[in-house]
Motif scaffolding. Structure first.
Motif, mmCIF file in Angstrom:
data_model
loop_
_atom_site.group_PDB
_atom_site.id
_atom_site.type_symbol
_atom_site.label_atom_id
_atom_site.label_comp_id
_atom_site.label_asym_id
_atom_site.label_seq_id
_atom_site.Cartn_x
_atom_site.Cartn_y
_atom_site.Cartn_z
ATOM 1 N N GLY A 249 1.023 -1.080 -0.218
ATOM 2 C CA GLY A 249 0.348 0.104 0.061
ATOM 3 C C GLY A 249 0.652 1.004 0.067
ATOM 4 N N VAL A 250 1.933 1.136 -0.634
ATOM 5 C CA VAL A 250 2.728 2.270 -1.055
ATOM 6 C C VAL A 250 3.015 2.784 -2.261
ATOM 7 C CG1 VAL A 250 5.445 3.488 -0.497
ATOM 8 C CG2 VAL A 250 4.117 1.382 1.502
ATOM 9 N N LEU A 251 2.905 2.302 -2.791
ATOM 10 C CA LEU A 251 2.980 2.838 -4.417
ATOM 11 C C LEU A 251 2.893 1.804 -5.432
ATOM 12 C CD1 LEU A 251 5.075 4.731 -5.278
ATOM 13 C CD2 LEU A 251 6.727 2.921 -6.384
ATOM 14 N N ASN A 252 1.629 3.172 -6.155
ATOM 15 C CA ASN A 252 1.386 2.239 -7.176
ATOM 16 C C ASN A 252 0.726 3.025 -8.555
ATOM 17 O OD1 ASN A 252 -1.108 4.670 -7.403
ATOM 18 N ND2 ASN A 252 -1.965 4.011 -5.232
ATOM 19 N N GLN A 253 0.865 2.470 -9.892
ATOM 20 C CA GLN A 253 0.438 3.124 -10.989
ATOM 21 C C GLN A 253 0.206 4.953 -11.148
ATOM 22 O OE1 GLN A 253 2.605 3.173 -13.643
ATOM 23 N NE2 GLN A 253 3.355 0.795 -13.052
ATOM 24 N N GLU A 254 -1.028 5.271 -10.289
ATOM 25 C CA GLU A 254 -1.227 6.393 -10.279
ATOM 26 C C GLU A 254 -0.023 7.755 -9.566
ATOM 27 O OE1 GLU A 254 -4.744 9.090 -8.772
ATOM 28 O OE2 GLU A 254 -5.049 6.982 -8.954
ATOM 29 N N ASP A 255 0.700 6.757 -8.333
ATOM 30 C CA ASP A 255 1.032 7.779 -7.977
ATOM 31 C C ASP A 255 2.231 8.332 -8.557
ATOM 32 O OD1 ASP A 255 -0.330 7.569 -5.210
ATOM 33 O OD2 ASP A 255 0.998 4.993 -4.621
ATOM 34 N N ARG A 258 1.732 10.516 -10.469
ATOM 35 C CA ARG A 258 1.377 12.177 -10.289
ATOM 36 C C ARG A 258 2.622 12.401 -9.990
ATOM 37 N NH1 ARG A 258 -2.634 13.936 -7.308
ATOM 38 N NH2 ARG A 258 -3.936 12.531 -7.472
ATOM 39 N N TYR A 259 3.635 11.920 -9.823
ATOM 40 C CA TYR A 259 4.698 12.004 -8.966
ATOM 41 C C TYR A 259 5.384 12.816 -10.311
ATOM 42 C CZ TYR A 259 4.330 9.514 -5.437
ATOM 43 O OH TYR A 259 4.234 8.793 -3.583
ATOM 44 N N ILE A 260 5.400 11.560 -11.760
ATOM 45 C CA ILE A 260 5.859 12.618 -12.363
ATOM 46 C C ILE A 260 5.018 13.996 -12.823
ATOM 47 C CG2 ILE A 260 6.591 12.377 -14.890
ATOM 48 C CD1 ILE A 260 6.717 8.659 -14.597
ATOM 49 N N SER A 261 3.688 14.040 -13.238
ATOM 50 C CA SER A 261 3.027 15.614 -13.715
ATOM 51 C C SER A 261 3.742 16.133 -12.411
ATOM 52 C CB SER A 261 1.717 15.065 -13.206
ATOM 53 O OG SER A 261 1.360 16.178 -14.096
ATOM 54 N N PHE A 262 3.688 16.158 -11.337
ATOM 55 C CA PHE A 262 3.510 16.952 -10.522
ATOM 56 C C PHE A 262 5.358 18.086 -10.538
ATOM 57 C CE2 PHE A 262 1.554 16.646 -6.264
ATOM 58 C CZ PHE A 262 0.032 17.069 -7.062
ATOM 59 N N TYR A 263 6.433 16.775 -10.681
ATOM 60 C CA TYR A 263 7.758 17.798 -11.208
ATOM 61 C C TYR A 263 8.743 17.722 -12.057
ATOM 62 C CZ TYR A 263 12.710 16.524 -10.457
ATOM 63 O OH TYR A 263 14.576 16.386 -9.940
ATOM 64 N N LEU A 264 7.601 17.267 -13.517
ATOM 65 C CA LEU A 264 8.171 17.537 -14.965
ATOM 66 C C LEU A 264 7.237 18.631 -15.574
ATOM 67 C CD1 LEU A 264 8.819 13.917 -16.582
ATOM 68 C CD2 LEU A 264 10.441 16.003 -15.287
ATOM 69 N N ALA A 268 -1.324 18.106 -11.982
ATOM 70 C CA ALA A 268 -1.420 17.391 -11.873
ATOM 71 C C ALA A 268 -2.341 17.007 -13.304
ATOM 72 C CB ALA A 268 -2.350 17.094 -10.367
ATOM 73 N N SER A 269 -2.442 17.852 -14.507
ATOM 74 C CA SER A 269 -3.506 17.498 -15.714
ATOM 75 C C SER A 269 -2.308 16.473 -16.371
ATOM 76 C CB SER A 269 -3.079 18.671 -16.029
ATOM 77 O OG SER A 269 -1.796 19.326 -16.830
ATOM 78 N N CYS A 270 -1.545 15.917 -16.187
ATOM 79 C CA CYS A 270 -0.816 14.964 -17.175
ATOM 80 C C CYS A 270 -0.158 13.408 -15.973
ATOM 81 C CB CYS A 270 0.498 15.614 -17.675
ATOM 82 S SG CYS A 270 0.815 17.068 -18.241
ATOM 83 N N THR A 275 0.061 6.850 -17.228
ATOM 84 C CA THR A 275 -1.177 5.473 -16.447
ATOM 85 C C THR A 275 -1.014 5.070 -17.499
ATOM 86 O OG1 THR A 275 -2.912 6.633 -15.598
ATOM 87 C CG2 THR A 275 -1.343 6.763 -13.861
ATOM 88 N N LEU A 276 -1.746 5.235 -18.535
ATOM 89 C CA LEU A 276 -2.099 4.888 -20.219
ATOM 90 C C LEU A 276 -1.177 4.771 -21.011
ATOM 91 C CD1 LEU A 276 -5.037 7.035 -20.829
ATOM 92 C CD2 LEU A 276 -5.072 5.015 -19.980
ATOM 93 N N ASN A 277 0.718 4.901 -20.610
ATOM 94 C CA ASN A 277 1.535 4.562 -21.247
ATOM 95 C C ASN A 277 1.760 5.971 -22.938
ATOM 96 O OD1 ASN A 277 3.715 2.624 -19.965
ATOM 97 N ND2 ASN A 277 1.623 1.470 -19.709
ATOM 98 N N GLN A 278 1.020 6.460 -22.354
ATOM 99 C CA GLN A 278 1.270 7.952 -23.594
ATOM 100 C C GLN A 278 2.185 8.555 -23.437
ATOM 101 O OE1 GLN A 278 -0.513 7.194 -26.573
ATOM 102 N NE2 GLN A 278 -0.694 5.663 -25.437
ATOM 103 N N HIS A 279 2.816 9.353 -22.341
ATOM 104 C CA HIS A 279 4.257 10.103 -22.215
ATOM 105 C C HIS A 279 5.222 10.219 -23.083
ATOM 106 C CE1 HIS A 279 5.319 6.881 -19.830
ATOM 107 N NE2 HIS A 279 5.792 7.514 -19.367
ATOM 108 N N LEU A 280 5.134 9.219 -23.929
ATOM 109 C CA LEU A 280 6.664 9.402 -24.402
ATOM 110 C C LEU A 280 6.689 9.280 -25.934
ATOM 111 C CD1 LEU A 280 8.031 5.867 -24.008
ATOM 112 C CD2 LEU A 280 8.617 8.099 -22.316
ATOM 113 N N THR A 281 7.386 10.454 -26.337
ATOM 114 C CA THR A 281 7.250 11.104 -27.859
ATOM 115 C C THR A 281 7.762 10.377 -28.644
ATOM 116 O OG1 THR A 281 9.631 12.518 -27.438
ATOM 117 C CG2 THR A 281 7.368 13.676 -27.576
#
Length: 423
Positions: A249-255, A258-264, A268-270, A275-281
């Motif tokens: 119960g520590v880490l999941n795909q939504e986390d 969220r971390y990537i969307s916040f950090y990069l 939270a919009s991305c 999570t749908l693996n659409q983040h790579l050009t």
């Protein structure tokens, strides 16, 4: 102070979590872990269902998200009997607020009696670059002072989404540099300084070492200890699918999203784009394949090939609520940061990675860990480039166990202490 309305939301969330655990089998356990039943039946489902029942206005900003995580952490600490916070004191704070070094508060007599210089261990906390602090995790790392005889320092760095990449890296490099530069005044032997960190902190200690070892005469880092490090923001590795539902119960795909969307991206919009693996050009995908081929580590990433050829087959988490154009925009905004080796260890130039030969590099993995594959790929890279390292794997531990009062946490910390003392 938490408002009555927000407190009501938290209490309602706990009730929903208990109901979900009982009625919809949200309790996920694993025989390899020694987590108490009350944990798997309260904290785990609560942690998983929290983002689904809280209003997005509460958790889609940095402060609200950290409030939510803080509540879960307090619940975890109580149930697992985790150690309380140490009394810390500030050693150095950047005048512009760009990071801080803290240590266990000493009384004047203890400082005066010490006399000779001591070695130091420097801890960089995890938290997906979005939460965590020296105070929150200090209790569990106290033994790195008591069991090594070295001075324990903890680094505070600025967090996302208020501060985007590469702020955390810059703060940590700056603080560790200051520690070396001022070691004489601190009574520290600069030839006996070791770094350790877990999760995002494990990635940070690796990158800090790479940056500073370019001047190893000035910054002779004696040892680096990366504990279940988060090295990969690219394709999901096999362990991400194996533990898409985290038994701890520590880490999941939504986390991760969220971390990537916040950090990069700074908000939270991305989240769904990852999570749908659409983040790579296409450019990032091509660079990934090129790096794998140049390093000759295809055997270690073979299980990814089908997903690389057909990304649609990798859509496993969540529902697409934002649409293709939004994903393309997020992926394009991510592109530059994802290609930076400080986010994805796979893109580290070989000449930079070989700088780790100037220290003792130890990397630790847990069997029950969504990020286990990050360590395996890093080990494959190190072996491919003939870079000295030591890989220590623990079969009954999980992501987050480093800070827990469980057998997994005790074993894992014991391995790190032993490695530190062996150098």
């Amino acid at each position: 102070m938490m408002s009555l309305a927000r407190l009501s939301v938290w209490l309602l969330s706990i009730i929903v979590a208990l109901f979900a655990c009982a009625m919809y089998q949200h309790c996920v356990t694993d025989d390899r872990l020694d987590l108490p039943v009350v944990y798997t039946h309260i904290v785990n489902p609560f942690r998983r269902i929290l983002p689904k029942v809280l209003p997005s206005s509460l958790i889609d900003n940095g402060a609200g998200f950290r409030d939510a995580v803080g509540l879960v952490m307090k619940l975890r600490n109580v149930i697992l009997g985790n150690k309380g916070q140490l009394e810390l004191e500030s050693v150095h704070k950047d005048k512009d607020g760009n990071g801080e070094i803290m240590r266990h508060k000493k009384d004047t007599h203890e400082i005066e009696q010490r006399g000779q210089k001591k070695g130091a261990v420097v801890y960089l906390h995890g938290g997906g670059y979005t939460f965590g602090s020296p105070e929150a995790l200090s209790g569990s790392v106290e033994e790195f002072e008591t069991q090594t005889g070295k001075e324990l320092f903890l680094i505070r760095y600025r967090l996302a989404p208020e501060y985007l990449f590469p702020t955390a890296v810059q703060d940590c490099v700056q603080m560790v540099t200051w520690l070396f530069d001022n070691s004489e005044d601190l009574g520290i032997d600069k030839t006996d300084i070791q770094l350790f960190g877990d999760s995002a902190g494990g990635a940070l200690v690796t990158i800090v070492a790479i940056e500073l070892l370019r001047q190893s005469d000035l910054y002779p880092i004696k040892g680096v200890h990366a504990i279940y490090p988060w090295y990969n923001m690219l394709y999901d590795l096999p362990s991400a699918y194996e533990f898409s539902v985290d038994p701890a119960g520590v880490l999941n795909q939504e986390d991760i999203g969220r971390y990537i969307s916040f950090y990069l991206h700074g908000d939270a919009s991305c989240i769904e784009t990852k999570t749908l693996n659409q983040h790579l050009t296409q450019k990032v995908q091509n660079e990934y394949r090129s790096a794998v081929n140049e390093l000759g580590i295809q055997a270690y990433t073979k299980s990814l090939e089908d997903k690389i050829k057909n990304l649609k087959s990798a859509k496993k988490y969540g529902t697409d609520n934002v649409g293709e154009e939004k994903h393309k925009k997020c992926a394009k905004n991510y592109e530059r940061s994802l290609l930076n080796y400080q986010n994805n260890i796979l893109f580290t130039p070989p000449e930079k990675l070989r700088l780790l030969n100037k220290t003792h590099f130890n990397i630790y993995s847990c069997e029950v860990d969504l990020l286990r594959g990050d360590t395996y790929v890093m080990v494959a890279m190190l072996e491919s480039l003939n870079i000295g390292h030591k890989h220590l794997h623990t079969g009954n531990c999980y992501h987050g166990s480093f800070n827990d009062n469980t057998s997994a946490g005790t074993i894992l910390r014991g391995k790190v202490v032993k490695s530190i003392n062996s150098l």
